[in-house]
Design a protein around this motif. Structure first.
Motif, mmCIF file in Angstrom:
data_model
loop_
_atom_site.group_PDB
_atom_site.id
_atom_site.type_symbol
_atom_site.label_atom_id
_atom_site.label_comp_id
_atom_site.label_asym_id
_atom_site.label_seq_id
_atom_site.Cartn_x
_atom_site.Cartn_y
_atom_site.Cartn_z
ATOM 1 N N GLY A 5 0.812 -1.213 0.000
ATOM 2 C CA GLY A 5 0.000 0.000 0.000
ATOM 3 C C GLY A 5 0.845 1.262 0.000
ATOM 4 O O GLY A 5 0.538 2.238 -0.693
ATOM 5 N N PHE A 6 1.934 1.240 0.766
ATOM 6 C CA PHE A 6 2.825 2.396 0.844
ATOM 7 C C PHE A 6 3.433 2.713 -0.522
ATOM 8 O O PHE A 6 3.398 3.855 -0.987
ATOM 9 N N PHE A 7 3.969 1.703 -1.178
ATOM 10 C CA PHE A 7 4.597 1.924 -2.481
ATOM 11 C C PHE A 7 3.572 2.282 -3.554
ATOM 12 O O PHE A 7 3.872 3.041 -4.481
ATOM 13 N N TYR A 8 2.374 1.745 -3.426
ATOM 14 C CA TYR A 8 1.323 2.101 -4.382
ATOM 15 C C TYR A 8 1.050 3.605 -4.343
ATOM 16 O O TYR A 8 1.001 4.268 -5.388
ATOM 17 N N PHE A 9 0.873 4.135 -3.142
ATOM 18 C CA PHE A 9 0.562 5.562 -3.029
ATOM 19 C C PHE A 9 1.756 6.428 -3.414
ATOM 20 O O PHE A 9 1.586 7.488 -4.023
ATOM 21 N N VAL A 10 2.948 5.986 -3.080
ATOM 22 C CA VAL A 10 4.129 6.776 -3.442
ATOM 23 C C VAL A 10 4.303 6.838 -4.959
ATOM 24 O O VAL A 10 4.519 7.914 -5.544
ATOM 25 N N ILE A 11 4.188 5.676 -5.608
ATOM 26 C CA ILE A 11 4.465 5.592 -7.045
ATOM 27 C C ILE A 11 3.338 6.185 -7.885
ATOM 28 O O ILE A 11 3.582 6.926 -8.842
ATOM 29 N N PRO A 16 3.476 11.312 -9.198
ATOM 30 C CA PRO A 16 2.827 12.018 -10.314
ATOM 31 C C PRO A 16 2.372 13.436 -9.986
ATOM 32 O O PRO A 16 2.090 14.218 -10.897
ATOM 33 N N MET A 17 2.310 13.773 -8.679
ATOM 34 C CA MET A 17 1.887 15.125 -8.314
ATOM 35 C C MET A 17 2.831 16.186 -8.871
ATOM 36 O O MET A 17 2.437 17.336 -9.092
#
Length: 285
Positions: A5-11, A16-17
């Motif tokens: 979950g952590f890497f999903y939100f980071v990547i 992309p922000m």
């Protein structure tokens, strides 16, 4: 357990922000982020001065308001009704039936709508004609466009939206209902004094989160429902971004439109959270 979950939100969320920077550039694909010339707020000025701005703002706001006003309370109402059902088998059967539409893609949902409401053999229009009335152009009418969009959303997502509320209702202490019955409270009184206060914080938090995506009216559904005859009331920010960003290649301009929409969502979340805390609720932070 936290790593996926952590890497999903980071990547996919945080990295992309940085792409919003091109809203302040004349972005050129072959020059990249660093080499593209900076133009400040040029694209925002162009967008706010565009006659299409108020059309897009009105259409998006009206659809968002309809979704909030008609769709948001519906899962709460359905969850309250299911909570009152004592036949467990019937309750589970109803839950399953209303969950299923969530897993159907918007392409299929809109296809079903076309089958039902088209004037060329549509079930609804054939029934209207059998009553001696004139067929209605639901799919190309500006008057019916918003009704169709909101109705499709309610049919597809209401069941899925009840999950959180049913989970909150499951946490209500049964002894509270027993004490209320001993005091002579009927079902309506129990609902008003026990059930609703028990899920009030959940409703407030979900409402705040919902306001964060207030202007997200659903690109795929709107895009599939649009046609030249209803575009005047159906064109929203999401479809406009697709049109000018993907089809016309105006990446910086379309990014400025998306950033504007995101800023509005942030302001709504902060304002709603502040208001909730002023009224003694927890809020989201």
């Amino acid at each position: 357990m936290l790593a996926p979950g952590f890497f999903y939100f980071v990547i996919f969320k945080y990295i992309p922000m940085w792409g919003v920077l091109i809203a302040f550039q004349d972005y050129q694909v072959f020059q990249g982020f660093l080499a593209s010339p900076w133009v400040g707020v040029k694209h925002f000025e162009r967008f706010f001065g565009d006659p299409a701005f108020w059309l897009l703002f009105r259409n998006t706001f009206v659809l968002a308001f309809y979704n909030l006003f008609f769709f948001f309370p519906l899962p709460i109402l359905i969850a309250l009704m299911l909570n009152e059902v004592r036949q467990e088998l019937f309750k589970r059967a109803v839950q399953t039936l209303i969950y299923i539409p969530h897993f159907i893609s918007w392409v299929v949902v809109v296809g079903i709508a076309y089958i039902f409401f088209t004037t060329e053999g549509g079930i609804v229009n054939e029934w209207i004609a059998s009553l001696g009335w004139e067929k209605l152009n639901f799919l190309v009418s500006e008057k019916w466009f918003r009704v169709m969009v909101v109705s499709e959303l309610m049919w597809k997502e209401t069941g899925w939206g009840t999950i959180i509320f049913l989970a909150a209702l499951a946490g209500v202490d049964p002894q509270l209902y027993e004490a209320a019955r001993m005091d002579g409270a009927n079902r309506l009184r129990q609902l008003y004094h026990i059930t609703l206060p028990a899920i009030r914080s959940t409703i407030v938090i979900l409402l705040i989160l919902r306001l964060g995506s207030f202007l997200d009216t659903g690109f795929e559904q709107i895009f599939l429902m649009l046609n030249p005859l209803n575009r005047q009331v159906g064109e929203v920010f999401d479809t406009y971004v697709y049109s000018i960003g993907i089809q016309q290649g105006l990446f910086s301009y379309s990014t400025s439109v998306g950033l504007f929409k995101s800023v509005i969502g942030l302001v709504l979340v902060l304002g709603a959270n502040y208001t909730a805390k002023r009224f003694g609720e927890e809020g989201v932070y």
